[in-house]
Design a protein around this motif. Structure first.
Motif, PDB file in Angstrom:
ATOM      1  N   MET A  94     -13.283  -8.623  18.080  1.00  0.00           N
ATOM      2  CA  MET A  94     -13.908  -9.175  16.875  1.00  0.00           C
ATOM      3  C   MET A  94     -14.193 -10.655  17.052  1.00  0.00           C
ATOM      4  N   PRO A  95     -15.419 -11.107  16.801  1.00  0.00           N
ATOM      5  CA  PRO A  95     -15.702 -12.549  16.872  1.00  0.00           C
ATOM      6  C   PRO A  95     -15.083 -13.284  15.695  1.00  0.00           C
ATOM      7  N   PHE A  96     -15.029 -14.606  15.814  1.00  0.00           N
ATOM      8  CA  PHE A  96     -14.403 -15.410  14.771  1.00  0.00           C
ATOM      9  C   PHE A  96     -15.124 -15.269  13.432  1.00  0.00           C
ATOM     10  N   GLN A  97     -16.435 -15.044  13.471  1.00  0.00           N
ATOM     11  CA  GLN A  97     -17.185 -14.937  12.229  1.00  0.00           C
ATOM     12  C   GLN A  97     -16.718 -13.771  11.367  1.00  0.00           C
ATOM     13  N   VAL A  98     -16.187 -12.715  12.002  1.00  0.00           N
ATOM     14  CA  VAL A  98     -15.742 -11.544  11.256  1.00  0.00           C
ATOM     15  C   VAL A  98     -14.439 -11.842  10.510  1.00  0.00           C
ATOM     16  N   THR A  99     -13.544 -12.574  11.140  1.00  0.00           N
ATOM     17  CA  THR A  99     -12.231 -12.856  10.543  1.00  0.00           C
ATOM     18  C   THR A  99     -12.165 -14.233   9.881  1.00  0.00           C
ATOM     19  N   MET A 100     -13.291 -14.914   9.789  1.00  0.00           N
ATOM     20  CA  MET A 100     -13.285 -16.290   9.274  1.00  0.00           C
ATOM     21  C   MET A 100     -12.846 -16.343   7.814  1.00  0.00           C
ATOM     22  N   VAL A 101     -13.383 -15.452   6.980  1.00  0.00           N
ATOM     23  CA  VAL A 101     -13.068 -15.491   5.550  1.00  0.00           C
ATOM     24  C   VAL A 101     -11.596 -15.159   5.315  1.00  0.00           C
ATOM     25  N   SER A 102     -11.116 -14.093   5.958  1.00  0.00           N
ATOM     26  CA  SER A 102      -9.709 -13.723   5.781  1.00  0.00           C
ATOM     27  C   SER A 102      -8.787 -14.811   6.320  1.00  0.00           C
ATOM     28  N   GLY A 103      -9.137 -15.408   7.467  1.00  0.00           N
ATOM     29  CA  GLY A 103      -8.337 -16.502   8.006  1.00  0.00           C
ATOM     30  C   GLY A 103      -8.321 -17.706   7.084  1.00  0.00           C
ATOM     31  N   TYR A 104      -9.453 -17.987   6.464  1.00  0.00           N
ATOM     32  CA  TYR A 104      -9.536 -19.109   5.519  1.00  0.00           C
ATOM     33  C   TYR A 104      -8.636 -18.860   4.312  1.00  0.00           C
ATOM     34  N   LEU A 105      -8.681 -17.637   3.782  1.00  0.00           N
ATOM     35  CA  LEU A 105      -7.864 -17.311   2.611  1.00  0.00           C
ATOM     36  C   LEU A 105      -6.370 -17.390   2.936  1.00  0.00           C
ATOM     37  N   VAL A 106      -5.989 -16.891   4.117  1.00  0.00           N
ATOM     38  CA  VAL A 106      -4.582 -16.936   4.504  1.00  0.00           C
ATOM     39  C   VAL A 106      -4.124 -18.384   4.693  1.00  0.00           C
ATOM     40  N   ALA A 107      -4.925 -19.191   5.373  1.00  0.00           N
ATOM     41  CA  ALA A 107      -4.556 -20.595   5.583  1.00  0.00           C
ATOM     42  C   ALA A 107      -4.464 -21.343   4.264  1.00  0.00           C
ATOM     43  N   ASP A 108      -5.361 -21.042   3.330  1.00  0.00           N
ATOM     44  CA  ASP A 108      -5.318 -21.693   2.028  1.00  0.00           C
ATOM     45  C   ASP A 108      -4.082 -21.264   1.241  1.00  0.00           C
ATOM     46  N   ALA A 109      -3.706 -19.985   1.330  1.00  0.00           N
ATOM     47  CA  ALA A 109      -2.517 -19.501   0.632  1.00  0.00           C
ATOM     48  C   ALA A 109      -1.245 -20.108   1.225  1.00  0.00           C
ATOM     49  N   MET A 110      -1.242 -20.375   2.518  1.00  0.00           N
ATOM     50  CA  MET A 110      -0.070 -20.968   3.163  1.00  0.00           C
ATOM     51  C   MET A 110      -0.008 -22.479   2.987  1.00  0.00           C
ATOM     52  N   GLY A 111      -1.075 -23.072   2.465  1.00  0.00           N
ATOM     53  CA  GLY A 111      -1.090 -24.507   2.251  1.00  0.00           C
ATOM     54  C   GLY A 111      -1.265 -25.331   3.509  1.00  0.00           C
ATOM     55  N   ILE A 112      -1.902 -24.765   4.521  1.00  0.00           N
ATOM     56  CA  ILE A 112      -2.074 -25.491   5.782  1.00  0.00           C
ATOM     57  C   ILE A 112      -3.530 -25.845   6.046  1.00  0.00           C
ATOM     58  N   MET A 113      -4.386 -25.669   5.042  1.00  0.00           N
ATOM     59  CA  MET A 113      -5.782 -26.063   5.210  1.00  0.00           C
ATOM     60  C   MET A 113      -5.880 -27.566   5.466  1.00  0.00           C
ATOM     61  N   ASP A 114      -6.839 -27.941   6.283  1.00  0.00           N
ATOM     62  CA  ASP A 114      -7.082 -29.333   6.655  1.00  0.00           C
ATOM     63  C   ASP A 114      -5.889 -29.928   7.403  1.00  0.00           C
ATOM     64  N   THR A 115      -5.200 -29.083   8.170  1.00  0.00           N
ATOM     65  CA  THR A 115      -4.141 -29.538   9.071  1.00  0.00           C
ATOM     66  C   THR A 115      -4.344 -28.856  10.417  1.00  0.00           C
ATOM     67  N   PHE A 116      -3.677 -29.392  11.443  1.00  0.00           N
ATOM     68  CA  PHE A 116      -3.776 -28.787  12.773  1.00  0.00           C
ATOM     69  C   PHE A 116      -3.219 -27.367  12.796  1.00  0.00           C
ATOM     70  N   TRP A 117      -2.243 -27.091  11.918  1.00  0.00           N
ATOM     71  CA  TRP A 117      -1.615 -25.769  11.929  1.00  0.00           C
ATOM     72  C   TRP A 117      -2.595 -24.662  11.565  1.00  0.00           C
ATOM     73  N   ALA A 118      -3.634 -24.988  10.817  1.00  0.00           N
ATOM     74  CA  ALA A 118      -4.624 -23.978  10.458  1.00  0.00           C
ATOM     75  C   ALA A 118      -5.385 -23.470  11.685  1.00  0.00           C
ATOM     76  N   ILE A 119      -5.398 -24.259  12.751  1.00  0.00           N
ATOM     77  CA  ILE A 119      -6.045 -23.837  14.004  1.00  0.00           C
ATOM     78  C   ILE A 119      -5.009 -23.343  15.000  1.00  0.00           C
ATOM     79  N   ILE A 120      -3.841 -23.991  15.027  1.00  0.00           N
ATOM     80  CA  ILE A 120      -2.832 -23.646  16.028  1.00  0.00           C
ATOM     81  C   ILE A 120      -2.258 -22.260  15.789  1.00  0.00           C
ATOM     82  N   LEU A 121      -1.856 -21.960  14.556  1.00  0.00           N
ATOM     83  CA  LEU A 121      -1.182 -20.688  14.285  1.00  0.00           C
ATOM     84  C   LEU A 121      -2.057 -19.473  14.576  1.00  0.00           C
ATOM     85  N   PRO A 122      -3.315 -19.416  14.122  1.00  0.00           N
ATOM     86  CA  PRO A 122      -4.140 -18.260  14.520  1.00  0.00           C
ATOM     87  C   PRO A 122      -4.324 -18.163  16.032  1.00  0.00           C
TER      88      PRO A 122
END
Length: 279
Positions: free
Chosen positions: A124-152
């Motif tokens: 699956m390309p990133f475009q397919v999981t982008m929305v779900s990844g965004y929602l998960v990162a926002d729910a975890m409170g890590i948006m706009d941090t390095f962890w939003a890229i590192i953890l996935p």
């Protein structure tokens, strides 16, 4: 005659591959007026046709000095890239190696179905999981941090697939001998699996580094503060008037990837060879 034809046949695609590197290397040494004269018809819509000299007429290090001495945001983004890439690759090895060993050498119910799911997620390309990844990162409170890229990236499925193929080359007879000698699963993994699976592990690390170093879509999606941007987002921000700076910045960004690939090339080859061996 046949050998000469073969060399010529291979030389043409080799030149096509090397030409962008030569273009970038010579462009980093060209003065700005020569760059504008060569690329003006393309970038500025000037009359005439674009051309590219084989060597710069008057080589200069002024763009390199400007990048290293007068562009502090370049260093900020360089260290941002390191802070994102190296923890991500380290996490891929620490998390992916045990998972790959389990898929390769352990037998449990649902193993094939779970590994098939890993392959599907890998494709699956990133475009397919982008929305779900965004929602998960926002729910975890890590948006706009390095962890939003590192953890996935740490829990990516591709390194697991590569390392599992490397572990497949470990002889089963050796594992059976270790079991007879009283070695448990963890001891077998650390003392037999990891040393013999080094080619696959380093192959996954090299490929993971190259993917993370050049990532563009993930930082654009998860990082809104420009102070956190990596180098992959810095290069498109360079104005067209600073062609020399763009050439040098591209060359400096390319250097770590080339060095890592050069170091890991033999491990990539060994990993490919190991994945094709059958006991």
């Amino acid at each position: 005659m046949g050998r000469a034809v073969l060399v010529l046949f291979l030389l043409l695609p080799a030149l096509a591959v090397w030409w962008p590197l030569w273009f970038m290397g010579t462009g980093a040494l060209m003065p700005l007026d020569e760059l504008r004269a060569a690329l003006g018809p393309v970038l500025q819509g000037a009359e005439g046709s674009a051309f590219w000299p084989l060597l710069p007429s008057w080589p200069t290090l002024q763009p390199l000095a400007e990048l290293l001495l007068d562009t502090p945001q370049f260093f900020t983004m360089f260290w941002n890239t390191c802070a994102i890439v190296f923890p991500q690759v380290l996490g891929q090895v620490l998390v992916g190696a045990p998972a790959a060993w389990a898929f390769s050498r352990l037998r449990f119910r649902g193993r094939r179905a779970l590994f098939t799911l890993y392959i599907v997620l890998m494709l699956m390309p990133f475009q397919v999981t982008m929305v779900s990844g965004y929602l998960v990162a926002d729910a975890m409170g890590i948006m706009d941090t390095f962890w939003a890229i590192i953890l996935p990236g740490v829990f990516s499925t591709f390194p697991v697939f590569i390392m599992a193929k490397g572990f497949d080359a470990v002889p089963i007879a050796l594992l059976e001998a270790a079991s007879i000698d009283g070695a448990g699963p963890l001891r077998t993994f650390f003392h037999i699996g990891v040393p013999l699976g080094v080619p696959g592990i380093l192959s996954a690390a090299v490929l993971g580094f190259l993917e993370a170093w050049n990532a563009i879509e993930q930082p654009m999606t998860f990082l809104k503060t420009k102070a956190l941007w990596p180098l992959s987002l810095y290069l498109p921000q360079i104005a067209a008037e600073k062609l020399g700076l763009a050439m040098v910045a591209s060359l400096v960004m390319l250097a770590p990837a080339v060095l890592i690939f050069r170091f890991g090339q033999k491990y990539l080859e060994l990993g490919i060879q190991a994945s094709g061996l059958k006991e």
